[in-house]
Design an enzyme around this catalytic site. Structure first.
Site, PDB file in Angstrom:
ATOM      1  CB  SER A 290      -0.948  -0.035   1.195  1.00  0.00           C
ATOM      2  OG  SER A 290      -1.974   0.924   1.064  1.00  0.00           O
TER       3      SER A 290
ATOM      4  CG  HIS B 247      -5.571  -2.499  -0.189  1.00  0.00           C
ATOM      5  ND1 HIS B 247      -4.699  -2.082  -1.172  1.00  0.00           N
ATOM      6  CD2 HIS B 247      -5.141  -1.888   0.951  1.00  0.00           C
ATOM      7  CE1 HIS B 247      -3.804  -1.261  -0.668  1.00  0.00           C
ATOM      8  NE2 HIS B 247      -4.046  -1.122   0.623  1.00  0.00           N
TER       9      HIS B 247
END
Length: 672
Positions: free
Chosen positions: A529, A643
């Site tokens: 991320s 994610h």
């Protein structure tokens, strides 16, 4: 002789959470989750712990996901959420002293957010988001049988999806209430955005919740208010509070006040500002921050691959209404504090060099239960006695991972601090390889956390232990931008990703080189991320690392402005400009701009189902490197991953990801 930890230990670990103590303080119910290799799924069950006998027994079973156990006020029944009526989620009730679980609700397909018993035990309030009929499992099955296409989505709002939750399709979490005897359930709200954080008034007449009912909640996400709705339904009443984000609300025992977590910086959509504990007085119509000067943020903000990101810090009142208990993140720990409801200095209760994920009090406030883990110990249930401003007789009640821990060799991190060239202190940890010998030379891997406004810390991290078991020195730090070190530390990278954070990370690497046992020619860097963003930034600004791994990363802030699940709102004091007329600042801080400087072999890991950092981010970086004939490999995971692949993705894909990581480091950091 203990063995080295391996990838398959993911299937041995038991993840313990949500310790809920009974009203009489005699028992604790918790959730235990595990990954099933054969079914390639996660299952979770409730366990009941007797604090008198120390007996721990499994309370629910089956190939199900049971969660959110909540004691009825009389302590005779536990309500919980389960998917045992797949594909529908329902609230179930189970007698504590024997009997089968029965479904309380009969909801259509959808998602249950949270459940809360009314203080008089006659009702259960909950939040529920209905799945629109075209997107239900049966509709998809019928389309497949008939050869019909998946229907198109018509989008009219900028915030229309959320990573891990999917597309909203016009349905949001609403406040519902169910009769605890008949199961009759009805919605109390019909908002065009989600409601959450439920709390009953002590007399069971009203339910407080938070919701952004502003004219345009998508473009003003922090205009959140606290609302009261009658338990039988009716008009909503707004609680007077300052503008700003709010959550984790709790009625006081006498019903005259509501505590909540939040702040007043409406334009801070990135989470830089410290979340504090506030108390709203329902009689005077005033609200105030009761911990002014406390330079930490509430909540569990510590990252790990052993649980979902962080956890809330819903404050808990003591029965006399004089104190509040809460969690806050501090220098890698998640700490349990108490504070006077009138305000003052928070008092440390528990959590030094530890990670606390939740806690609950008995009805008389004398007994407390919580889940606690450390860097070498996955979370377990703890219990103790609360008195005289301290927790006494604290002890671990469960040992779900004891047999596994006795079997493997776990490395204890060494804490360190060093200075950046500009004098900023960088706090971090290193894990040494098994059978470490300081006279030898070892490869080093720098791990960079995501967020960016989160922290690494005193929590078990399977990936880190796995790398140490493979012979690497693992370095992980909390550079500027991290939480846990004060608001100025967090705010240092506002609009300046790749600036002070990069300086701190390189200073931490330099500090390790002075130890004498790091092979400077065999160093790697990796992160996910924002940590992936920084990995991209690092390798486009230095060639000191032999190889790198960027995972679910940010590559191009310009394109992210319109493809992330959270639209990048123009204005404010974080990133300047916008994507259409003033993109210069976004582009200046995008690693893609500097892709021509990347010479480091790069493994790119990304998921097609990632709505936070969409797959187009990885595609842009991969294409840029390949057309330059640079060494790059893209591992592209399917739509069923998101994610959060590294911590909650399909078990087989998590195994595959870790194997790709080990293979990449073996190829590039080997001494051969």
């Amino acid at each position: 002789m203990p063995r080295a930890i391996n990838i398959d230990d993911l299937f041995r670990l038991r993840l313990v959470s949500d310790a809920q103590i009974s009203p009489d303080g005699q028992r604790v119910v918790c959730v235990v989750k595990y990954a099933d290799r054969e079914k390639n799924k996660y299952f979770s069950h409730l366990y009941l712990c007797d604090l008198r006998t120390r007996e721990v027994r499994q309370f629910t079973s089956g190939e199900v996901a049971d969660s959110q156990p909540r004691w009825s006020p009389d302590g005779k029944t536990i309500a919980f959420v389960s998917n045992r009526q797949k594909p529908k989620a329902q609230i179930f009730l189970i007698p504590v002293d024997g009997g089968e679980a029965r479904a309380l609700t009969s909801l259509e397909e959808g998602s249950i957010g949270e459940i809360v018993w009314s203080p008089d035990g006659t009702k259960v309030a909950f939040t529920f988001r209905l799945t629109p009929e075209p997107w239900r499992e049966q509709a998809a099955k019928e389309r497949k049988e008939k050869g019909f296409s998946t229907p198109p989505r018509i989008i009219t709002r900028p915030f229309y999806r959320l990573d891990g939750a999917g597309y909203f399709d016009g349905e949001y979490y609403q406040v519902w209430v169910a009769d605890a005897k008949t199961g009759e359930a009805k919605p109390l709200t019909s908002e065009v955005t989600s409601c959450g954080s439920l709390s009953w008034s002590p007399d069971s007449s009203k339910i407080a919740f938070v919701c952004n009912r502003s004219e345009d909640p998508d473009l003003n996400p922090n205009l959140v208010d606290i609302w009261l709705v009658p338990a039988e339904g009716g008009d909503l009443q707004r609680v007077d509070t300052p503008k700003g984000p709010k959550g984790d609300i709790a009625f006081s025992p006498d019903g005259t006040r509501i505590a909540y977590v939040g702040h007043t910086k409406v334009d801070d959509i990135w989470g830089v500002t410290n979340d504090h504990l506030w108390v709203a007085d329902l009689i005077s119509g005033t609200a105030r921050d009761i911990m002014e000067g406390f330079d930490r943020s509430l909540g569990n903000l510590t990252l790990s691959d052993m649980r979902d990101v962080g956890g809330g810090s819903r404050p808990v009142w003591t029965p006399d209404g004089k104190q509040l208990l809460f969690l806050a993140s501090d220098r890698g720990s998640t700490v349990l504090y108490s504070i006077s409801a009138e305000g003052g200095e928070p008092v440390f209760l528990r959590g030094e060099r530890a990670d606390i994920t939740g806690f609950s009090l008995s009805a008389d406030g004398r007994r407390i239960a919580w889940c606690e883990g450390t860097a070498t110990q996955p979370h377990e249930v703890f219990a103790g006695t609360l008195g005289d401003g301290a927790i006494q007789n604290a002890e671990a009640i469960t040992r779900f991972n004891a047999d596994w821990l006795a079997e493997v060799q776990i490395q204890t991190p060494e804490e360190f601090a060093c200075l950046s060239p500009d004098g900023n202190e960088v706090h971090g940890w290193i894990l040494h390889p098994l059978d470490f010998d300081p006279a030898q030379k070892y490869p080093l891997i720098l791990e960079i956390h995501g967020g960016p406004h989160a922290q690494y810390g005193w929590v078990f991290f399977h990936e880190f232990q796995l790398l140490a078991a493979q012979g690497y020195v693992v370095l992980y730090t909390n550079p500027r931008g991290s939480k846990g070190y004060g608001e100025a530390h967090t705010a240092a990278i506002k609009g300046a990703w790749g600036g002070p954070d990069y300086t701190d990370l390189m200073a931490a690497v330099d500090a390790q080189l002075t130890r004498g046992y790091i092979d400077e020619t065999r160093m790697g860097v990796m992160g996910g991320s924002y940590g992936g963003y920084m990995t991209n930034w690092v390798v486009s600004h230095t060639d000191r690392f032999r190889a790198a791994i960027t995972d679910r990363s940010v590559v191009n802030l310009h394109s992210m402005a319109g493809t992330c699940d959270f639209p990048l709102l123009p204005g404010g004091d974080y990133f300047r400009g916008n994507a259409w007329a003033e993109p210069e600042h976004l582009w200046e801080h995008s690693p893609l701009k500097y892709a021509g400087n990347i010479h480091t072999p790069l493994l790119i890991i990304h998921s097609e189902g990632d709505l936070r950092c969409p797959i187009e981010q990885a595609e842009q970086l991969f294409a840029a490197l390949k057309v330059q004939k640079k060494e790059a490999v893209l591992v592209r995971y399917p739509l069923e991953s998101s994610h959060g692949l590294s911590r909650s993705g399909p078990p087989d894909l998590r195994v595959h990801r870790l194997q790709q990581i080990l293979d990449w480091w073996k190829k590039h950091l080997s001494s051969e």
